[in-house]
Design a protein around this motif. Structure first.
Motif, PDB file in Angstrom:
ATOM      1  N   PRO A 107      -5.425  -3.018  38.907  1.00  0.00           N
ATOM      2  CA  PRO A 107      -5.892  -2.423  37.650  1.00  0.00           C
ATOM      3  C   PRO A 107      -5.147  -1.148  37.274  1.00  0.00           C
ATOM      4  O   PRO A 107      -5.121  -0.183  38.016  1.00  0.00           O
ATOM      5  CB  PRO A 107      -7.374  -2.130  37.938  1.00  0.00           C
ATOM      6  CG  PRO A 107      -7.736  -3.043  39.048  1.00  0.00           C
ATOM      7  CD  PRO A 107      -6.498  -3.160  39.888  1.00  0.00           C
ATOM      8  N   ARG A 119      -7.774  -9.506  26.575  1.00  0.00           N
ATOM      9  CA  ARG A 119      -7.954  -9.619  28.024  1.00  0.00           C
ATOM     10  C   ARG A 119      -9.414  -9.925  28.340  1.00  0.00           C
ATOM     11  O   ARG A 119     -10.326  -9.255  27.852  1.00  0.00           O
ATOM     12  CB  ARG A 119      -7.525  -8.341  28.729  1.00  0.00           C
ATOM     13  CG  ARG A 119      -7.707  -8.399  30.245  1.00  0.00           C
ATOM     14  CD  ARG A 119      -7.085  -7.204  30.921  1.00  0.00           C
ATOM     15  NE  ARG A 119      -5.652  -7.148  30.657  1.00  0.00           N
ATOM     16  CZ  ARG A 119      -4.878  -6.144  31.047  1.00  0.00           C
ATOM     17  NH1 ARG A 119      -5.398  -5.105  31.693  1.00  0.00           N
ATOM     18  NH2 ARG A 119      -3.592  -6.167  30.779  1.00  0.00           N
ATOM     19  N   THR A 121     -11.960 -10.338  31.547  1.00  0.00           N
ATOM     20  CA  THR A 121     -12.120 -10.071  32.977  1.00  0.00           C
ATOM     21  C   THR A 121     -13.503 -10.526  33.408  1.00  0.00           C
ATOM     22  O   THR A 121     -14.510 -10.160  32.794  1.00  0.00           O
ATOM     23  CB  THR A 121     -11.941  -8.582  33.285  1.00  0.00           C
ATOM     24  OG1 THR A 121     -10.672  -8.145  32.787  1.00  0.00           O
ATOM     25  CG2 THR A 121     -11.990  -8.327  34.789  1.00  0.00           C
ATOM     26  N   TYR A 175     -16.984  -3.571  38.164  1.00  0.00           N
ATOM     27  CA  TYR A 175     -16.396  -2.813  37.048  1.00  0.00           C
ATOM     28  C   TYR A 175     -15.658  -1.585  37.583  1.00  0.00           C
ATOM     29  O   TYR A 175     -14.523  -1.291  37.172  1.00  0.00           O
ATOM     30  CB  TYR A 175     -17.483  -2.390  36.057  1.00  0.00           C
ATOM     31  CG  TYR A 175     -17.792  -3.428  35.012  1.00  0.00           C
ATOM     32  CD1 TYR A 175     -17.071  -3.490  33.831  1.00  0.00           C
ATOM     33  CD2 TYR A 175     -18.806  -4.362  35.203  1.00  0.00           C
ATOM     34  CE1 TYR A 175     -17.355  -4.436  32.860  1.00  0.00           C
ATOM     35  CE2 TYR A 175     -19.095  -5.319  34.240  1.00  0.00           C
ATOM     36  CZ  TYR A 175     -18.370  -5.359  33.069  1.00  0.00           C
ATOM     37  OH  TYR A 175     -18.641  -6.301  32.110  1.00  0.00           O
ATOM     38  N   MET A 178     -12.432  -2.437  39.344  1.00  0.00           N
ATOM     39  CA  MET A 178     -11.383  -2.871  38.422  1.00  0.00           C
ATOM     40  C   MET A 178     -10.958  -1.752  37.473  1.00  0.00           C
ATOM     41  O   MET A 178     -10.215  -1.998  36.514  1.00  0.00           O
ATOM     42  CB  MET A 178     -11.860  -4.083  37.626  1.00  0.00           C
ATOM     43  CG  MET A 178     -11.998  -5.343  38.478  1.00  0.00           C
ATOM     44  SD  MET A 178     -10.412  -5.968  39.110  1.00  0.00           S
ATOM     45  CE  MET A 178      -9.775  -6.791  37.653  1.00  0.00           C
ATOM     46  N   SER A 480     -14.345 -20.112  37.466  1.00  0.00           N
ATOM     47  CA  SER A 480     -14.105 -18.671  37.603  1.00  0.00           C
ATOM     48  C   SER A 480     -14.783 -18.106  38.836  1.00  0.00           C
ATOM     49  O   SER A 480     -15.794 -18.614  39.323  1.00  0.00           O
ATOM     50  CB  SER A 480     -14.608 -17.928  36.359  1.00  0.00           C
ATOM     51  OG  SER A 480     -16.011 -18.107  36.204  1.00  0.00           O
ATOM     52  N   LEU A 483     -13.511 -11.030  39.582  1.00  0.00           N
ATOM     53  CA  LEU A 483     -12.235 -10.322  39.476  1.00  0.00           C
ATOM     54  C   LEU A 483     -11.113 -11.180  38.890  1.00  0.00           C
ATOM     55  O   LEU A 483      -9.955 -10.757  38.863  1.00  0.00           O
ATOM     56  CB  LEU A 483     -11.799  -9.726  40.820  1.00  0.00           C
ATOM     57  CG  LEU A 483     -12.839  -8.897  41.578  1.00  0.00           C
ATOM     58  CD1 LEU A 483     -12.186  -8.244  42.802  1.00  0.00           C
ATOM     59  CD2 LEU A 483     -13.476  -7.851  40.691  1.00  0.00           C
ATOM     60  N   VAL A 485      -8.878 -12.526  35.971  1.00  0.00           N
ATOM     61  CA  VAL A 485      -8.439 -11.908  34.721  1.00  0.00           C
ATOM     62  C   VAL A 485      -7.625 -12.926  33.925  1.00  0.00           C
ATOM     63  O   VAL A 485      -6.743 -13.597  34.472  1.00  0.00           O
ATOM     64  CB  VAL A 485      -7.579 -10.655  34.994  1.00  0.00           C
ATOM     65  CG1 VAL A 485      -7.087 -10.043  33.688  1.00  0.00           C
ATOM     66  CG2 VAL A 485      -8.359  -9.628  35.811  1.00  0.00           C
ATOM     67  N   LYS A 487      -5.165 -13.038  30.601  1.00  0.00           N
ATOM     68  CA  LYS A 487      -4.412 -12.300  29.589  1.00  0.00           C
ATOM     69  C   LYS A 487      -3.970 -13.313  28.535  1.00  0.00           C
ATOM     70  O   LYS A 487      -3.132 -14.171  28.800  1.00  0.00           O
ATOM     71  CB  LYS A 487      -3.215 -11.594  30.228  1.00  0.00           C
ATOM     72  CG  LYS A 487      -3.622 -10.584  31.307  1.00  0.00           C
ATOM     73  CD  LYS A 487      -2.413  -9.974  32.017  1.00  0.00           C
ATOM     74  CE  LYS A 487      -1.632  -9.073  31.105  1.00  0.00           C
ATOM     75  NZ  LYS A 487      -0.573  -8.330  31.813  1.00  0.00           N
ATOM     76  N   GLY A 504      -7.908  -9.928  40.545  1.00  0.00           N
ATOM     77  CA  GLY A 504      -7.915  -8.506  40.856  1.00  0.00           C
ATOM     78  C   GLY A 504      -7.613  -8.226  42.319  1.00  0.00           C
ATOM     79  O   GLY A 504      -8.133  -8.887  43.217  1.00  0.00           O
TER      80      GLY A 504
END
Length: 551
Positions: A107, A119, A121, A175, A178, A480, A483, A485, A487, A504
């Motif tokens: 991060p 993004r 997350t 949170y 990250m 999923s 962490l 991500v 993009k 992450g």
């Protein structure tokens, strides 16, 4: 459909076990899912057509539309079969290997949030089983859009806009790990008011003003359900977001007062209006908090009955929850446990995502995913294990064993939960087969991931597509975990959008995320840190006790 091998359980075949259990999940016996993503060989199709299979692999990158085709006819469904391969290897349920193949994400948003990037997350992805898992906290998704904006007072900076979708228990630690500070979590969209979707609202709200959120917390959610109670109870309960926020504010009173020896407000905050954000209701804090104070709690109650669709099933945008900075967030009803549950669609810069929250399979999210023929880039939907598989996992079994005391009762309970609330894996396969054009990437959430559960679920999904034409794991569909991500960027020169998948790379021992600076702040409500204390029995620092500097 190939015959299944006999389970190593007294010579009883998996087919026999499933006939006894009455399981109804379809599944096609195919090989294990392969990780990685690919560049599609085909573009989006128009309604009524199918797309060909994609070719090529590039780990962690998805480009273009899905490769799924038309669903298999009803006579091709084999509901007495599945792809779980009982008995399973106990080790296969103790790990989820797909993230190991993804590029590591360290991060530092300032360095790599591109101007044209959306993004997504995943900070919490779990189904609340017993009641959670170490690797998966309860539900929360964070969405940011570029460009990155520097903090004029020298802080970390922030994305142009950002949104929290649900905030279940345990996610606040993710949170922080990250690098996402509380000040960047000021807009929270709740799909419904279940505990596994709202529990970390407490630390987000209570500790925000002690860190870098010195402005109100805005919360979107459902209006009252209108469900009529059984006899003997009040006719209706006041169960909407305004009711919840009003009671929540008062429940947190001891905390908020006790922390109000610190500055909690920012006089320079530009208070948004209903017109600024195009919300359906005015932006007013509950209680008596100032509109520039960090303990201001502003509910944005939504009419969950509005579908946002015209007579032809295309978006008519009567369901706007928020519109600002080029972002439009709309809401729509789903079917989950009690009237009032909602999903959301976020659109920005030609990119789009849907998060359905918790729901049984239903048609409105399919129409929103169709999106007037444009489709969506990322379709995030929940999925539940089949009842007997869920019971089997919770009891630590390797195959559905109805001779184990309590197993049948657990299966019946799981079936009741599914009937009220959730989408089984085979049903999601059917739902996905009905979305045309197919999402660029379908992401399963609210699911206990493991190599064996994901493999079984993938088989059920593929059963609803012609052989060889179903979604490819890692490219068109993925399960999923915390962490993860995404993009998401628009394609260049008319090419399909690019979706890069990362994971992450963080420490379990991170401290607070870097934040921003608001200056000058309002004066604290209480004049000193000890103004609310009885200090009669306090041991004070001194030469014979301890040092005032803390060392």
């Amino acid at each position: 459909m190939k015959n299944t091998a006999r389970a190593e359980s007294g010579g009883v075949s998996r087919r026999d076990v499933l006939k006894v259990s009455g399981a109804t999940l379809g599944g096609m016996a195919v090989g294990g899912a392969t990780a990685g993503t690919a560049t599609a060989a085909t573009a989006r199709t128009t309604p009524g057509t199918t797309t060909g299979a994609a070719t090529g692999t590039t780990t962690g990158t998805t480009t273009g539309a899905g490769s799924a085709g038309t669903p298999a006819p009803p006579e091709a469904q084999h509901c007495d079969e599945n792809g779980c391969h009982y008995p399973v290897d106990p080790r296969s349920t103790q790990r989820y290997s797909y993230p190991d193949r993804l590029k590591k994400f360290t991060p530092d948003m300032r360095a790599d949030l591109h101007d044209d990037e959306m993004r997504i997350t995943f900070l919490g992805t779990a189904f609340p089983t017993s009641p959670g898992r170490r690797a998966q906290q309860l539900m929360s998704i964070f969405v940011e859009v570029g460009p990155w904006l520097p903090d004029p007072d020298g802080g970390f900076g922030k994305a142009t806009d950002s949104f929290v979708f649900d905030c279940g228990a345990g996610v606040i630690a993710n949170y922080g790990a990250m690098g996402i500070s509380l000040g960047r979590m000021d807009k929270i969209f709740l799909t419904h008011l279940h505990g596994d979707h709202i529990s970390d609202l407490t630390p987000i709200y209570c500790f925000g003003p002690a860190y870098d959120r010195h402005t109100p917390l805005y919360v979107w959610g459902q209006g009252r359900s209108g469900v009529v109670n059984p006899k003997g109870s009040p006719k209706y309960y006041k169960d909407g977001l305004n009711d919840f926020c009003g009671h929540f504010r008062e429940a947190m009173r001891w905390h908020t007062e006790s922390f109000s020896f610190l500055p909690t407000g920012y006089p320079g905050y530009d208070i948004p209006t209903q017109q600024d954000w195009q919300t359906p209701v005015p932006l007013r804090p509950v209680g008596d908090d100032a509109a520039k104070d960090g303990y201001g709690l502003v509910p944005v109650e939504l009419d969950w009955r509005i579908t946002g669709l015209d007579a032809d099933g295309n978006p008519n945008y009567e369901n706007i929850a928020y519109r600002n900075n080029g972002v439009t967030v709309t809401h729509f009803p789903v079917i989950h446990d009690r009237k009032g549950s909602m999903g959301y669609k976020l659109e920005w810069n030609g990119l789009s995502m849907i998060y359905t929250g918790d729901t049984r399979p239903e048609t409105i999210s399919v129409k929103h995913a169709h999106n007037g023929g444009k489709g969506v880039n990322v379709f995030i939907h929940e999925m539940i294990l089949p009842p007997e598989l869920l019971a089997m996992k919770n009891m630590g079994l390797t195959f559905p064993d109805y001779s184990v005391p309590g197993f049948k009762t657990l299966v019946e309970g799981a079936a009741a939960v599914e009937a009220s609330s959730h989408t089984p894996q085979g049903a999601f396969g059917y739902l996905l087969s009905q979305i045309d054009p197919h999402p660029d990437l379908s992401v399963i959430a609210h699911f206990p991931v493991a190599d064996d559960t994901v493999r079984c679920a993938m088989n059920s999904v593929r059963n609803h597509f012609p052989e060889g034409r179903g979604p490819k794991f890692g490219k068109d569909i993925v399960w999923s975990t915390d962490l993860m991500v995404l993009k998401v960027k628009k394609g260049e020169h008319g090419r399909p959008p690019k979706i890069e998948q990362l994971i992450g790379d963080v420490s379990d021992y991170t401290f607070a995320a870097p934040g921003n600076v608001s200056s000058p702040l309002s004066k604290p409500k209480y004049p000193s840190p000890t103004a609310q204390l009885d200090t009669t029995n306090l041991i004070r620092p001194g030469a014979n006790t301890y040092c005032a500097n803390g060392y």
